[in-house]
Write a protein that holds these residues in place. Structure first.
Motif, PDB file in Angstrom:
ATOM      1  N   LEU A 111       0.831  -1.203   0.000  1.00  0.00           N
ATOM      2  CA  LEU A 111       0.000   0.000   0.000  1.00  0.00           C
ATOM      3  C   LEU A 111       0.869   1.258   0.000  1.00  0.00           C
ATOM      4  O   LEU A 111       0.600   2.204  -0.746  1.00  0.00           O
ATOM      5  CB  LEU A 111      -0.932   0.000   1.209  1.00  0.00           C
ATOM      6  CG  LEU A 111      -1.888   1.191   1.302  1.00  0.00           C
ATOM      7  CD1 LEU A 111      -3.257   0.760   1.810  1.00  0.00           C
ATOM      8  CD2 LEU A 111      -1.331   2.290   2.219  1.00  0.00           C
ATOM      9  N   ALA A 112       1.893   1.264   0.838  1.00  0.00           N
ATOM     10  CA  ALA A 112       2.761   2.440   0.935  1.00  0.00           C
ATOM     11  C   ALA A 112       3.452   2.735  -0.391  1.00  0.00           C
ATOM     12  O   ALA A 112       3.546   3.899  -0.816  1.00  0.00           O
ATOM     13  CB  ALA A 112       3.795   2.233   2.040  1.00  0.00           C
ATOM     14  N   LEU A 113       3.934   1.702  -1.067  1.00  0.00           N
ATOM     15  CA  LEU A 113       4.628   1.899  -2.335  1.00  0.00           C
ATOM     16  C   LEU A 113       3.678   2.353  -3.438  1.00  0.00           C
ATOM     17  O   LEU A 113       4.032   3.194  -4.269  1.00  0.00           O
ATOM     18  CB  LEU A 113       5.341   0.614  -2.745  1.00  0.00           C
ATOM     19  CG  LEU A 113       6.543   0.224  -1.873  1.00  0.00           C
ATOM     20  CD1 LEU A 113       7.102  -1.120  -2.312  1.00  0.00           C
ATOM     21  CD2 LEU A 113       7.625   1.292  -1.934  1.00  0.00           C
ATOM     22  N   ARG A 114       2.479   1.794  -3.447  1.00  0.00           N
ATOM     23  CA  ARG A 114       1.493   2.233  -4.446  1.00  0.00           C
ATOM     24  C   ARG A 114       1.116   3.697  -4.212  1.00  0.00           C
ATOM     25  O   ARG A 114       0.978   4.481  -5.157  1.00  0.00           O
ATOM     26  CB  ARG A 114       0.242   1.356  -4.376  1.00  0.00           C
ATOM     27  CG  ARG A 114       0.397  -0.011  -5.027  1.00  0.00           C
ATOM     28  CD  ARG A 114      -0.893  -0.814  -4.880  1.00  0.00           C
ATOM     29  NE  ARG A 114      -0.823  -2.085  -5.536  1.00  0.00           N
ATOM     30  CZ  ARG A 114      -1.216  -2.323  -6.780  1.00  0.00           C
ATOM     31  NH1 ARG A 114      -1.706  -1.329  -7.507  1.00  0.00           N
ATOM     32  NH2 ARG A 114      -1.133  -3.523  -7.304  1.00  0.00           N
ATOM     33  N   ALA A 115       0.942   4.053  -2.953  1.00  0.00           N
ATOM     34  CA  ALA A 115       0.600   5.438  -2.616  1.00  0.00           C
ATOM     35  C   ALA A 115       1.707   6.392  -3.049  1.00  0.00           C
ATOM     36  O   ALA A 115       1.449   7.440  -3.656  1.00  0.00           O
ATOM     37  CB  ALA A 115       0.353   5.560  -1.118  1.00  0.00           C
ATOM     38  N   GLU A 116       2.941   6.033  -2.747  1.00  0.00           N
ATOM     39  CA  GLU A 116       4.069   6.894  -3.108  1.00  0.00           C
ATOM     40  C   GLU A 116       4.191   7.033  -4.625  1.00  0.00           C
ATOM     41  O   GLU A 116       4.478   8.109  -5.145  1.00  0.00           O
ATOM     42  CB  GLU A 116       5.352   6.316  -2.517  1.00  0.00           C
ATOM     43  CG  GLU A 116       6.506   7.297  -2.460  1.00  0.00           C
ATOM     44  CD  GLU A 116       7.270   7.368  -3.772  1.00  0.00           C
ATOM     45  OE1 GLU A 116       7.875   8.414  -4.044  1.00  0.00           O
ATOM     46  OE2 GLU A 116       7.250   6.368  -4.521  1.00  0.00           O
ATOM     47  N   ALA A 117       3.949   5.934  -5.348  1.00  0.00           N
ATOM     48  CA  ALA A 117       4.037   5.977  -6.808  1.00  0.00           C
ATOM     49  C   ALA A 117       2.964   6.886  -7.398  1.00  0.00           C
ATOM     50  O   ALA A 117       3.223   7.641  -8.342  1.00  0.00           O
ATOM     51  CB  ALA A 117       3.909   4.562  -7.381  1.00  0.00           C
ATOM     52  N   LEU A 118       1.760   6.835  -6.861  1.00  0.00           N
ATOM     53  CA  LEU A 118       0.685   7.704  -7.350  1.00  0.00           C
ATOM     54  C   LEU A 118       1.035   9.175  -7.167  1.00  0.00           C
ATOM     55  O   LEU A 118       0.861   9.984  -8.081  1.00  0.00           O
ATOM     56  CB  LEU A 118      -0.625   7.389  -6.615  1.00  0.00           C
ATOM     57  CG  LEU A 118      -1.380   6.127  -7.024  1.00  0.00           C
ATOM     58  CD1 LEU A 118      -2.584   5.923  -6.116  1.00  0.00           C
ATOM     59  CD2 LEU A 118      -1.816   6.201  -8.476  1.00  0.00           C
ATOM     60  N   VAL A 119       1.533   9.507  -6.000  1.00  0.00           N
ATOM     61  CA  VAL A 119       1.869  10.911  -5.728  1.00  0.00           C
ATOM     62  C   VAL A 119       3.066  11.348  -6.560  1.00  0.00           C
ATOM     63  O   VAL A 119       3.084  12.468  -7.096  1.00  0.00           O
ATOM     64  CB  VAL A 119       2.147  11.118  -4.224  1.00  0.00           C
ATOM     65  CG1 VAL A 119       2.668  12.519  -3.963  1.00  0.00           C
ATOM     66  CG2 VAL A 119       0.869  10.872  -3.427  1.00  0.00           C
ATOM     67  N   ARG A 120       4.043  10.482  -6.710  1.00  0.00           N
ATOM     68  CA  ARG A 120       5.222  10.835  -7.512  1.00  0.00           C
ATOM     69  C   ARG A 120       4.829  11.131  -8.953  1.00  0.00           C
ATOM     70  O   ARG A 120       5.286  12.112  -9.549  1.00  0.00           O
ATOM     71  CB  ARG A 120       6.234   9.693  -7.475  1.00  0.00           C
ATOM     72  CG  ARG A 120       7.536  10.023  -8.216  1.00  0.00           C
ATOM     73  CD  ARG A 120       8.538   8.894  -8.121  1.00  0.00           C
ATOM     74  NE  ARG A 120       8.086   7.689  -8.795  1.00  0.00           N
ATOM     75  CZ  ARG A 120       7.751   6.568  -8.183  1.00  0.00           C
ATOM     76  NH1 ARG A 120       7.810   6.482  -6.867  1.00  0.00           N
ATOM     77  NH2 ARG A 120       7.357   5.520  -8.875  1.00  0.00           N
ATOM     78  N   ARG A 121       3.960  10.302  -9.518  1.00  0.00           N
ATOM     79  CA  ARG A 121       3.537  10.537 -10.905  1.00  0.00           C
ATOM     80  C   ARG A 121       2.715  11.811 -11.029  1.00  0.00           C
ATOM     81  O   ARG A 121       2.849  12.562 -11.989  1.00  0.00           O
ATOM     82  CB  ARG A 121       2.734   9.339 -11.414  1.00  0.00           C
ATOM     83  CG  ARG A 121       3.584   8.113 -11.700  1.00  0.00           C
ATOM     84  CD  ARG A 121       2.811   7.091 -12.495  1.00  0.00           C
ATOM     85  NE  ARG A 121       1.705   6.529 -11.750  1.00  0.00           N
ATOM     86  CZ  ARG A 121       1.755   5.372 -11.106  1.00  0.00           C
ATOM     87  NH1 ARG A 121       2.867   4.660 -11.109  1.00  0.00           N
ATOM     88  NH2 ARG A 121       0.699   4.921 -10.465  1.00  0.00           N
TER      89      ARG A 121
END
Length: 230
Positions: A111-121
Motif C-alpha cells: 500500500l505504501a509503495l502504491r501510494a508513493e508511486a501515485l503521488v510521484r507521478r
C-alpha cells in the motif's frame, strides 16, 4: 521523520485507519483520518491533500460516491481499499474516478509503495515533461489541453492518454496500456478495466470538442486518431 506528503485516509474501522496511517508514514506521508464520507468531504474541502486513501464500504454514503464527488472538483490521486476482488468491483472504482486500488487484506508495504508511486507521478515536474502535440490536443506529463482548454482527467486517465498520444496515431497494445496505467500486463478483468478508463477519457475529450478521438483496434488495443481523422 519529516513528512513530504499529506494524505486523507477514510475508513470506518479504527484498526484499519491505524494500519494505513502507519504504512503511509513509512513512505513519508502525514495522514489525516475520517470514519465516514461526510466527515471526509468536510476535511477535503478545508485542506490540500496529496492523496486520498478511501475504503469502498462506508456507513451512510459509499466510498465510490465520495470518490465521484472528489473527482468533480479535484485531480488528487485516489487509492481505493476494497474487500472485493472481482473485476466488476474494480471497474466500478475506475468508473468513479479512482486511480488505483488495493484489495484487503493487503501488505502495508504494498500500500505504501502504491501510494508513493501515485503521488510521484502526479507531481512530476512540468519542466521535465515533453509536450506531445496531436493537432489541437497537447499532452504533457501533468496536463492535457484541447485548443488551450484544460481537459479534466485523473492521473490514471492522463497516463493512458499520454501513452496513446506518444504513439502518434499507431495502435498501442492492451499490455502496453495496462503497464502504463497500473503497472500490470494482464490479470482478471484487465481489458475491461482499460475499456472503462478509456471510456472516461473519451467523454472528457468529447466535452472539449474531440469526439471519437480514441478508437479500439480489434485484437490489438487502442489508438488515438490522427488530427482530422477523429
Amino acid at each position: 521523520m519529516e513528512y513530504q506528503h499529506l494524505a486523507l485516509v477514510v475508513d470506518d474501522e479504527p484498526q484499519m485507519l491505524d494500519i494505513v496511517t502507519f504504512a503511509l508514514e513509512t513512505q513519508g506521508f502525514s495522514a489525516v483520518s475520517a470514519k465516514d464520507a461526510e466527515s471526509a468531504w468536510n476535511l477535503f474541502r478545508g485542506r490540500k491533500f496529496d492523496l486520498v486513501v478511501l475504503d469502498v464500504m462506508l456507513p451512510q454514503a459509499s466510498g465510490l460516491s465520495l470518490c465521484r464527488r472528489i473527482r468533480e472538483t479535484s485531480d488528487v490521486p485516489v487509492l481505493l481499499l476494497t474487500a472485493k476482488s472481482g473485476a466488476q468491483d474494480r471497474i466500478a472504482g475506475l468508473e468513479a474516478g479512482a486511480d488505483d486500488y488495493v484489495i484487503k487484506p493487503f501488505h502495508p508495504r504494498e500500500l505504501a509503495l502504491r501510494a508513493e508511486a501515485l503521488v510521484r507521478r502526479s507531481r512530476a515536474a512540468p519542466a521535465q515533461s515533453e509536450v506531445i502535440v496531436c493537432g489541437p490536443l497537447h499532452v504533457s506529463q501533468d496536463a492535457a489541453t484541447v485548443n488551450g482548454h484544460y481537459v479534466h482527467l485523473s492521473s490514471l486517465e492522463l497516463r493512458l492518454l499520454r501513452r496513446l498520444a506518444s504513439a502518434q496515431g499507431q495502435p498501442v497494445s492492451f499490455r502496453d496500456l495496462l503497464l502504463s496505467g497500473w503497472q500490470i500486463d494482464e490479470g482478471p478483468g484487465g481489458k475491461e478495466m482499460l475499456k472503462t478508463a478509456l471510456y472516461r477519457v473519451r467523454k472528457s475529450l468529447q466535452s472539449e470538442g474531440l469526439p471519437r478521438a480514441i478508437r479500439a483496434v480489434r485484437g490489438v488495443g487502442y489508438e488515438l486518431a490522427r488530427p482530422g481523422r477523429e
